[in-house]
Write a protein that holds these residues in place. Structure first.
Motif, PDB file in Angstrom:
ATOM      1  N   ILE A  10       0.826  -1.186  -0.078  1.00 66.10           N
ATOM      2  CA  ILE A  10       0.145  -0.172   0.005  1.00 66.10           C
ATOM      3  C   ILE A  10       0.908   1.342   0.083  1.00 66.10           C
ATOM      4  N   SER A  11       1.929   1.229   0.868  1.00 64.82           N
ATOM      5  CA  SER A  11       2.886   2.405   0.923  1.00 64.82           C
ATOM      6  C   SER A  11       3.521   2.684  -0.566  1.00 64.82           C
ATOM      7  N   LYS A  12       3.958   1.450  -0.706  1.00 64.17           N
ATOM      8  CA  LYS A  12       4.999   1.561  -2.150  1.00 64.17           C
ATOM      9  C   LYS A  12       4.364   2.058  -3.330  1.00 64.17           C
ATOM     10  N   ARG A  16      -4.473   5.385  -1.266  1.00 67.99           N
ATOM     11  CA  ARG A  16      -5.044   6.052  -0.259  1.00 67.99           C
ATOM     12  C   ARG A  16      -6.318   5.794  -0.034  1.00 67.99           C
ATOM     13  N   ASP A  17      -6.989   6.374   0.845  1.00 65.63           N
ATOM     14  CA  ASP A  17      -8.606   5.814   1.222  1.00 65.63           C
ATOM     15  C   ASP A  17      -9.223   6.044  -0.116  1.00 65.63           C
ATOM     16  N   GLY A  18     -10.131   4.822  -0.406  1.00 66.55           N
ATOM     17  CA  GLY A  18     -10.832   4.934  -1.548  1.00 66.55           C
ATOM     18  C   GLY A  18     -10.470   4.420  -2.542  1.00 66.55           C
ATOM     19  N   GLY A  58     -15.289  -5.595  -4.371  1.00 68.32           N
ATOM     20  CA  GLY A  58     -13.773  -5.719  -4.327  1.00 68.32           C
ATOM     21  C   GLY A  58     -13.448  -5.259  -2.796  1.00 68.32           C
ATOM     22  N   THR A  59     -11.983  -4.792  -2.672  1.00 72.39           N
ATOM     23  CA  THR A  59     -11.485  -4.148  -1.513  1.00 72.39           C
ATOM     24  C   THR A  59     -10.913  -3.134  -1.620  1.00 72.39           C
ATOM     25  N   TYR A  60     -11.266  -2.242  -0.695  1.00 69.84           N
ATOM     26  CA  TYR A  60     -11.034  -0.758  -0.716  1.00 69.84           C
ATOM     27  C   TYR A  60     -10.430  -0.172   0.603  1.00 69.84           C
ATOM     28  N   LEU A  61      -9.464   0.503   0.463  1.00 69.68           N
ATOM     29  CA  LEU A  61      -8.823   1.259   1.647  1.00 69.68           C
ATOM     30  C   LEU A  61      -9.687   2.177   2.434  1.00 69.68           C
TER      31      LEU A  61
END
Length: 221
Positions: A10-12, A16-18, A58-61
């Motif tokens: 996620i960092s690399k 971001r959120d969303g 799906g999957t979201y931040l």
């Protein structure tokens, strides 16, 4: 290590959120993880509010947006935590029985882990996080989209400040954690009748405690 690998991804990629994560199969390959390891990592992040997952979405931040939060019309308007517990007693034992038959080995492993997290919860906030996750995992193990959506809606209502079912103290938390483990043990044995009975007993105890509490006082959360 799987959570660390997911956080590093996620960092690399500067997510971001969303933002959406890649599909599970693709993401597992990118991270060098098994699907089971990835799902466990996603479950940990979901329980802490870092990601949200929707059936067919799906999957979201980030936390689940309000427009995607399932609701059940009428819940909350004149409803107490005791009312919610009574409703759950009427339907969730059947979910546990169906899940005992249809759960995958990965589902059962996640449920065992979640029950352990419940047993080690240090306060009510941590308990609620893993309790909501436990009951949602059982719904997901049924492989029935309608049941999953209903359980998501129930959890959404239970999370409202005025309807939180506070577990009060460590003694109650430990009691309920033991009941969660008993439910999982029945599911591991693929004993649908026993899973039904253990979930019924668990929710009857929850409902009884809440009825006692709200019979003599107004909802104060």
């Amino acid at each position: 290590m799987s959570v660390e690998a997911l956080n590093a991804f996620i960092s690399k990629h500067g997510l971001r959120d969303g933002d959406a994560l890649p599909p599970e199969r693709q993401l597992a390959e990118m991270l060098g993880l098994s699907r089971r390891e990835l799902r466990a990592a996603l479950s940990t992040l979901e329980a802490s509010g870092r990601v949200w997952r929707g059936v067919g979405r799906g999957t979201y931040l980030g936390s689940r947006p309000i427009r995607f939060t399932p609701t059940v019309a009428g819940l909350g308007a004149r409803t107490s935590p005791a009312d919610i517990a009574e409703m759950r007693l009427a339907i969730e034992p059947a979910f546990a029985a169906l899940a005992a038959i249809k759960a995958s080995p990965e589902d059962l492993a996640e449920l065992e882990n979640c029950a352990r997290k419940n047993a080690t919860a240090r306060d009510d906030e941590e308990w609620q996080k893993w309790d909501h996750r436990f009951h949602l995992l059982i719904a997901q193990a049924t492989r029935n989209p309608a049941i999953i959506a209903l359980m998501e809606a129930i959890n959404g209502v239970r999370a409202r400040p005025t309807l939180r079912e506070k577990t009060v103290d460590d003694r109650n938390r430990q009691r309920f954690a033991a009941e969660h483990k008993a439910i999982v043990d029945c599911m591991l044995e693929r004993d649908a009748d026993a899973a039904y009975a253990r979930m019924r007993d668990h929710l009857a105890n929850v409902a009884a405690r809440l009825h006692t509490r709200y019979a003599s006082t107004e909802v104060d959360e």
